[in-house]
Design a protein around this motif. Structure first.
Motif, PDB file in Angstrom:
ATOM      1  N   THR A 253      -5.930 -10.463 -20.830  1.00  0.00           N
ATOM      2  CA  THR A 253      -6.858  -9.356 -20.653  1.00  0.00           C
ATOM      3  C   THR A 253      -7.249  -9.333 -19.141  1.00  0.00           C
ATOM      4  O   THR A 253      -7.340  -8.431 -18.651  1.00  0.00           O
ATOM      5  CB  THR A 253      -8.113  -9.554 -21.445  1.00  0.00           C
ATOM      6  OG1 THR A 253      -8.632 -10.875 -21.315  1.00  0.00           O
ATOM      7  CG2 THR A 253      -7.490  -9.375 -23.058  1.00  0.00           C
ATOM      8  N   LEU A 254      -7.163 -10.582 -18.599  1.00  0.00           N
ATOM      9  CA  LEU A 254      -7.436 -10.785 -17.114  1.00  0.00           C
ATOM     10  C   LEU A 254      -6.193  -9.984 -16.200  1.00  0.00           C
ATOM     11  O   LEU A 254      -6.485  -9.401 -15.211  1.00  0.00           O
ATOM     12  CB  LEU A 254      -7.068 -12.233 -16.758  1.00  0.00           C
ATOM     13  CG  LEU A 254      -8.332 -13.221 -16.953  1.00  0.00           C
ATOM     14  CD1 LEU A 254      -7.584 -14.562 -16.760  1.00  0.00           C
ATOM     15  CD2 LEU A 254      -9.426 -13.224 -16.221  1.00  0.00           C
ATOM     16  N   ASP A 255      -5.248  -9.740 -16.746  1.00  0.00           N
ATOM     17  CA  ASP A 255      -4.235  -8.992 -16.021  1.00  0.00           C
ATOM     18  C   ASP A 255      -4.406  -7.622 -15.954  1.00  0.00           C
ATOM     19  O   ASP A 255      -3.501  -6.925 -15.303  1.00  0.00           O
ATOM     20  CB  ASP A 255      -2.831  -9.345 -16.851  1.00  0.00           C
ATOM     21  CG  ASP A 255      -2.553 -11.273 -16.528  1.00  0.00           C
ATOM     22  OD1 ASP A 255      -3.140 -11.583 -15.630  1.00  0.00           O
ATOM     23  OD2 ASP A 255      -1.662 -11.435 -17.333  1.00  0.00           O
ATOM     24  N   LEU A 256      -5.224  -7.130 -16.994  1.00  0.00           N
ATOM     25  CA  LEU A 256      -5.226  -5.569 -17.009  1.00  0.00           C
ATOM     26  C   LEU A 256      -5.595  -4.914 -15.769  1.00  0.00           C
ATOM     27  O   LEU A 256      -5.412  -3.941 -15.309  1.00  0.00           O
ATOM     28  CB  LEU A 256      -6.134  -5.305 -18.234  1.00  0.00           C
ATOM     29  CG  LEU A 256      -5.495  -5.417 -19.643  1.00  0.00           C
ATOM     30  CD1 LEU A 256      -6.540  -5.123 -20.733  1.00  0.00           C
ATOM     31  CD2 LEU A 256      -4.362  -4.903 -19.850  1.00  0.00           C
ATOM     32  N   PHE A 257      -6.595  -5.830 -15.029  1.00  0.00           N
ATOM     33  CA  PHE A 257      -7.058  -5.435 -13.727  1.00  0.00           C
ATOM     34  C   PHE A 257      -6.056  -4.909 -12.588  1.00  0.00           C
ATOM     35  O   PHE A 257      -5.895  -3.732 -12.334  1.00  0.00           O
ATOM     36  CB  PHE A 257      -8.226  -6.431 -13.061  1.00  0.00           C
ATOM     37  CG  PHE A 257      -9.123  -5.813 -11.996  1.00  0.00           C
ATOM     38  CD1 PHE A 257      -8.506  -5.560 -10.729  1.00  0.00           C
ATOM     39  CD2 PHE A 257     -10.262  -5.715 -12.240  1.00  0.00           C
ATOM     40  CE1 PHE A 257      -9.176  -4.912  -9.714  1.00  0.00           C
ATOM     41  CE2 PHE A 257     -11.299  -5.253 -11.332  1.00  0.00           C
ATOM     42  CZ  PHE A 257     -10.732  -4.914 -10.012  1.00  0.00           C
ATOM     43  N   SER A 258      -5.209  -6.068 -12.603  1.00  0.00           N
ATOM     44  CA  SER A 258      -4.182  -5.772 -11.106  1.00  0.00           C
ATOM     45  C   SER A 258      -2.951  -4.801 -12.073  1.00  0.00           C
ATOM     46  O   SER A 258      -2.465  -3.968 -11.176  1.00  0.00           O
ATOM     47  CB  SER A 258      -3.301  -7.041 -11.121  1.00  0.00           C
ATOM     48  OG  SER A 258      -4.304  -7.844 -10.481  1.00  0.00           O
ATOM     49  N   THR A 259      -2.847  -5.044 -13.299  1.00  0.00           N
ATOM     50  CA  THR A 259      -1.781  -3.982 -13.663  1.00  0.00           C
ATOM     51  C   THR A 259      -2.134  -2.593 -13.845  1.00  0.00           C
ATOM     52  O   THR A 259      -1.422  -1.599 -13.249  1.00  0.00           O
ATOM     53  CB  THR A 259      -1.564  -4.473 -15.444  1.00  0.00           C
ATOM     54  OG1 THR A 259      -1.172  -5.824 -15.482  1.00  0.00           O
ATOM     55  CG2 THR A 259      -0.493  -3.543 -15.956  1.00  0.00           C
ATOM     56  N   PHE A 260      -3.231  -2.217 -13.997  1.00  0.00           N
ATOM     57  CA  PHE A 260      -4.037  -0.927 -14.119  1.00  0.00           C
ATOM     58  C   PHE A 260      -3.997  -0.511 -12.490  1.00  0.00           C
ATOM     59  O   PHE A 260      -3.647   0.653 -12.229  1.00  0.00           O
ATOM     60  CB  PHE A 260      -5.239  -0.852 -14.634  1.00  0.00           C
ATOM     61  CG  PHE A 260      -5.170  -0.781 -16.268  1.00  0.00           C
ATOM     62  CD1 PHE A 260      -4.197  -0.993 -16.724  1.00  0.00           C
ATOM     63  CD2 PHE A 260      -6.490  -0.337 -16.968  1.00  0.00           C
ATOM     64  CE1 PHE A 260      -4.146  -1.189 -18.335  1.00  0.00           C
ATOM     65  CE2 PHE A 260      -6.201  -0.235 -18.588  1.00  0.00           C
ATOM     66  CZ  PHE A 260      -5.371  -0.742 -19.126  1.00  0.00           C
ATOM     67  N   CYS A 261      -4.465  -1.179 -11.559  1.00  0.00           N
ATOM     68  CA  CYS A 261      -4.555  -0.780 -10.289  1.00  0.00           C
ATOM     69  C   CYS A 261      -3.363  -0.622  -9.676  1.00  0.00           C
ATOM     70  O   CYS A 261      -3.003   0.451  -8.884  1.00  0.00           O
ATOM     71  CB  CYS A 261      -5.192  -1.979  -9.657  1.00  0.00           C
ATOM     72  SG  CYS A 261      -7.181  -2.254  -9.992  1.00  0.00           S
ATOM     73  N   GLU A 262      -2.248  -1.335  -9.916  1.00  0.00           N
ATOM     74  CA  GLU A 262      -0.950  -1.227  -9.404  1.00  0.00           C
ATOM     75  C   GLU A 262      -0.584   0.149 -10.057  1.00  0.00           C
ATOM     76  O   GLU A 262       0.262   0.976  -9.364  1.00  0.00           O
ATOM     77  CB  GLU A 262      -0.013  -2.308  -9.975  1.00  0.00           C
ATOM     78  CG  GLU A 262       1.272  -2.144  -9.456  1.00  0.00           C
ATOM     79  CD  GLU A 262       1.738  -2.243  -7.885  1.00  0.00           C
ATOM     80  OE1 GLU A 262       0.798  -2.999  -7.410  1.00  0.00           O
ATOM     81  OE2 GLU A 262       2.591  -1.495  -7.495  1.00  0.00           O
ATOM     82  N   ILE A 263      -0.790   0.469 -11.188  1.00  0.00           N
ATOM     83  CA  ILE A 263      -0.197   1.889 -11.626  1.00  0.00           C
ATOM     84  C   ILE A 263      -1.065   3.021 -11.336  1.00  0.00           C
ATOM     85  O   ILE A 263      -0.378   4.101 -10.895  1.00  0.00           O
ATOM     86  CB  ILE A 263      -0.548   1.872 -13.400  1.00  0.00           C
ATOM     87  CG1 ILE A 263       0.573   0.673 -14.164  1.00  0.00           C
ATOM     88  CG2 ILE A 263      -0.273   3.167 -14.042  1.00  0.00           C
ATOM     89  CD1 ILE A 263       0.320   0.553 -15.641  1.00  0.00           C
ATOM     90  N   ALA A 264      -2.190   2.792 -11.070  1.00  0.00           N
ATOM     91  CA  ALA A 264      -3.101   3.801 -10.687  1.00  0.00           C
ATOM     92  C   ALA A 264      -3.125   3.942  -9.130  1.00  0.00           C
ATOM     93  O   ALA A 264      -3.528   5.011  -8.460  1.00  0.00           O
ATOM     94  CB  ALA A 264      -4.508   3.739 -11.052  1.00  0.00           C
ATOM     95  N   GLY A 265      -2.306   2.910  -8.230  1.00  0.00           N
ATOM     96  CA  GLY A 265      -2.599   2.894  -6.781  1.00  0.00           C
ATOM     97  C   GLY A 265      -3.965   2.694  -6.298  1.00  0.00           C
ATOM     98  O   GLY A 265      -4.263   2.996  -5.388  1.00  0.00           O
ATOM     99  N   ALA A 266      -4.697   1.699  -7.121  1.00  0.00           N
ATOM    100  CA  ALA A 266      -5.849   1.190  -6.761  1.00  0.00           C
ATOM    101  C   ALA A 266      -5.963   0.063  -6.255  1.00  0.00           C
ATOM    102  O   ALA A 266      -4.962  -0.855  -5.927  1.00  0.00           O
ATOM    103  CB  ALA A 266      -6.948   1.385  -8.120  1.00  0.00           C
ATOM    104  N   LYS A 267      -7.056  -0.371  -5.440  1.00  0.00           N
ATOM    105  CA  LYS A 267      -6.983  -1.551  -4.941  1.00  0.00           C
ATOM    106  C   LYS A 267      -7.759  -2.594  -5.655  1.00  0.00           C
ATOM    107  O   LYS A 267      -8.676  -2.713  -6.286  1.00  0.00           O
ATOM    108  CB  LYS A 267      -8.112  -1.232  -3.581  1.00  0.00           C
ATOM    109  CG  LYS A 267      -7.692  -0.244  -2.373  1.00  0.00           C
ATOM    110  CD  LYS A 267      -6.916  -1.064  -1.473  1.00  0.00           C
ATOM    111  CE  LYS A 267      -6.561   0.181  -0.209  1.00  0.00           C
ATOM    112  NZ  LYS A 267      -5.997   1.388  -0.946  1.00  0.00           N
ATOM    113  N   VAL A 268      -7.021  -3.731  -5.463  1.00  0.00           N
ATOM    114  CA  VAL A 268      -7.421  -4.988  -6.252  1.00  0.00           C
ATOM    115  C   VAL A 268      -8.238  -5.819  -5.119  1.00  0.00           C
ATOM    116  O   VAL A 268      -7.731  -5.838  -3.809  1.00  0.00           O
ATOM    117  CB  VAL A 268      -6.317  -5.815  -6.408  1.00  0.00           C
ATOM    118  CG1 VAL A 268      -6.992  -7.228  -6.999  1.00  0.00           C
ATOM    119  CG2 VAL A 268      -5.516  -5.283  -7.461  1.00  0.00           C
ATOM    120  N   PRO A 269      -9.440  -6.148  -5.230  1.00  0.00           N
ATOM    121  CA  PRO A 269     -10.418  -6.747  -4.383  1.00  0.00           C
ATOM    122  C   PRO A 269      -9.564  -7.876  -3.362  1.00  0.00           C
ATOM    123  O   PRO A 269      -8.852  -8.793  -4.243  1.00  0.00           O
ATOM    124  CB  PRO A 269     -11.663  -7.361  -5.028  1.00  0.00           C
ATOM    125  CG  PRO A 269     -11.399  -6.624  -6.045  1.00  0.00           C
ATOM    126  CD  PRO A 269     -10.271  -5.956  -6.577  1.00  0.00           C
TER     127      PRO A 269
END
Lengths: 470, 470
Positions: free
Chosen positions: A337-353
């Motif tokens: 579940t930790l990985d949803l952050f980076s996975t979603f950000c990558e898909i959305a073109g969003a920034k990972v802190p």
């Protein structure tokens, strides 16, 4: 308060991202949906082996999408598990796991730290509509609620459905003849209590309806929906339509009603013509609560359940669905579940802190068939101690301790650690430490690096105050 | 000798059936295929919840067909289980279960009684081509072999693949570094030994190829194929193509090779254009052999394994596949290998013996969506004693006894019996006898009727003689 900071930073990020993607007009950004259950066991879906629970919608989702058989939550109980999903960081880093308290309670004075960036914040900064529906459990005081943590809206209960008990007696007894008034749990819309006690009999149905409504209303723009069902955590309740219909009894009724809601969401996405730009992830916060017997779920062939760092406590029945986009099939690689952050950000073109240690990997390579999972290890913490570590197929247990026995149990430290090959022995039955000293050495090296970088966050769960009581 | 009797009776039956179906020309009668595994556990297929065994062909079969989650073998060990499948009768009725010997051995002097009508005999009487491929284990002396029990041809081993050991030492040790020459098991074609020791490394592959060849050769006429894989019973062997390829280790290699063969059979039926008149049933003879640890399978969330009358010993991962004919989905009703006799005879228009008590129900109503399963109960015998009885959702254990501990274990008699609700508690964890005296009464009545009609057959398994050794 997070809002002001968010508005400013989101403006900057939005501007930058608009500048960076001027050239060819891009396809609409994908919608991102997490359906998160509470205490659902690894073995509780038909497609994960349950013989008497019917989950035709989830089975179809697994069939059309990816069924992940090695997907972990980051904690074996509720609060730290949710904090990990929404921040992409191990909960020990931000004080959302504690040696003194497993989870937050109605008199907890704290919640998710303000300086944590939630997945909702990261996605909202990119123009995503964001909604949280269901159980929160990251702090019930206003500053900790979803609407102050990146969500445009919230509809749900702020902590567990078995809290704020109005009757004397053990919860184990109360859940057997559960009535909604035995628990004075509030139901919130945004920050307002709209019902108390929450009518849990219809809560699953209402969550699903709310989710579908949000999807319909936001069909023209990218959205992030975090639907965190408060069930099948005890006490169990189902609506009239489902009550008494499952062969598995009340627990099955509840899971089948959740499955029905999943079907409604898939149908809505399809009907609206947006299924092919929507990723839906189904999983759970931790393993089944075994001491509740028939009211708890099953981890299938995995060992133990909720509260434990054995596989049954933290491996979740997980499905990724995105029509036309995913290589469908069974995925035996590791994810969390930790990985949803980076996975979603990558898909959305969003920034990972970039200003903090993240414990999140982009699972895109596995989703889109371009490579292996970048997740090769998993750290199993309990009460802020590192109990076990998985590296590739091997899992080493340095500490074990019984769970939910009602007594204060002692830790057992293992040196050398217990070692299991999770591929050949998914039930963690046969210790093979003596055969693989090299593996233990590799894991110990990994632990040394991990611990050298670890800074524990200030404990957020142990701060209690009668004044905080909602 | 059975042949002469068969020829005469089959002629009469054939004549009668030809007379009775003169009017409209009927569609070709369906082909009937049983793929029977050895010691495969309830939890060993991906579609039944295993996290590290890949079974894409069986998963597809389950998806297109019916996945039965409450399907039983009639015994928890090999010989009686096979006798039941092929006769539609509880093995205590025909001496194929014994208080003195679990199964037949290479020095057993007996086998399946001549006066039993096998499913192959019943179908051959109707003009079906019949083949047995794989493990027999109903008597290795000529008169007991498949070709004297209704099968036109036979290719396989006559008893278990761990028998006729050539090395001293415990089988548990030998299987760890298994070489084919440790077991002097013969491979037969019809009644002739064609290889000894059987090369078990390629045996699964050769069984599948033999099955496909039989299907191709008989594509113009109705056929019955009984493909009884000798694996994943220990010792485990896989062909080069599969060796070392499964995350589950050697056990997974073996199951994945069986799955591959299932795919070849489905493909052959499809390629020949006969899939739509072919019913394929996949199941196993008993639960996983747990003391063999990583070399044994898993019963998933079910209790115990091979040898036991707990669910893990006798509930099998079962799939029915018949493209275009079956209502696909998960079936939670009861069925048993015993029922294949009546089900197949009904489909083939063959006669079920009327001169003896049968324990076989026609499962057609469930297969074709016309009604409920006629099987409402199941009798769990061990060593010729009635240990447990299932009636609807409840199972009562009158006797329990540990299995394969290597010691002589005592029976425990339960009065009242232990009672489990298999719908709500599929793992048989929570005895509810005190809550349901009425259910116990109903089960006791059923037992009284059953026992009043029971005539035990002469023990066939305990008859041993060094002269019989093959």
């Amino acid at each position: 308060m997070r809002h002001p900071r968010f508005t400013l930073s989101s403006f900057l990020i939005l501007t930058l991202s608009l500048l960076s993607c001027q050239a060819p007009p891009e396809a609409p950004r994908p919608n991102l949906i997490v359906i998160f259950c509470d205490d659902l066991g690894y073995g509780d879906l038909a497609s994960f082996g349950h013989p008497t629970i019917r989950t035709p919608n989830l089975d179809r989702m697994a069939q059309e999408g990816q069924k992940w058989t090695h997907f972990y939550s980051a904690a074996s109980v509720c609060t730290p598990s949710r904090a990990a999903l929404l921040t992409g960081r191990l909960p020990v880093r931000n004080g959302m796991m504690s040696p003194k308290s497993r989870v937050l309670f109605p008199d907890s004075a704290s919640g998710i730290p303000e300086n944590e960036v939630t997945l909702a914040e990261a996605l909202r900064a990119e123009g995503y509509a964001t909604a949280c529906v269901g159980k929160w459990h990251l702090g019930h005081l206003p500053q900790y609620l979803p609407t102050n943590n990146g969500f445009d809206s919230y509809f749900g209960i702020p902590y567990s459905n078995d809290m704020d008990q109005t009757r004397k007696g053990s919860t184990r007894e109360l859940v057997k003849t559960a009535r909604i008034e035995y628990w004075n749990v509030p139901l919130l819309r945004d920050q307002e209590v709209v019902e108390r006690p929450a009518d849990q009999r219809t809560i699953t149905k209402r969550y699903s309806e709310e989710a579908v409504r949000f999807i319909r209303e936001n069909r023209e723009r990218p959205f992030f929906l975090y639907l965190a069902h408060s069930l099948p955590h005890v006490p169990l309740f189902a609506s009239e339509e489902f009550l008494g219909t499952s062969k598995r009894g009340l627990y099955g009724d509840v899971v089948e009603e959740i499955d029905h809601g999943v079907g409604q969401i898939m149908q809505a996405l399809t009907d609206l013509g947006i299924a092919e730009r929507s990723l839906v992830v189904f999983t759970s916060d931790n393993g089944p609560w075994l001491p509740y017997k028939e009211h708890g779920g099953s981890a299938g062939l995995l060992r133990e359940g909720k509260g434990a760092t054995w596989e049954g406590g933290m491996r979740e029945p997980t499905i990724f669905w995105w029509p036309g986009k995913l290589d469908s099939g069974v995925v035996m690689e590791m994810g969390a579940t930790l990985d949803l952050f980076s996975t979603f950000c990558e898909i959305a073109g969003a920034k990972v802190p970039a200003d903090r240690i993240m414990d999140s990997y982009d699972l895109g390579p596995v989703l889109f068939g371009t490579g292996e999972s970048p997740r090769k290890s998993m750290f199993f913490y309990r009460e802020s101690k590192l109990y076990a570590v998985r590296l590739d197929e091997f899992k080493a247990h340095f500490i074990t301790k019984p769970v939910y026995t009602g007594r204060t149990e002692a830790e057992t430290h293992h040196d050398p650690p217990l070692l299991y090959h999770l591929g050949r022995d998914p039930g963690e039955q046969y210790d093979v430490a003596h055969l693989h000293p090299d593996v233990i050495q590799s894991i110990e090296k990994l632990v040394a690096v991990h611990q050298s970088e670890m800074v524990f966050g200030e404990d957020r769960l142990a701060q209690q105050s009668p004044d905080a009581r909602r």
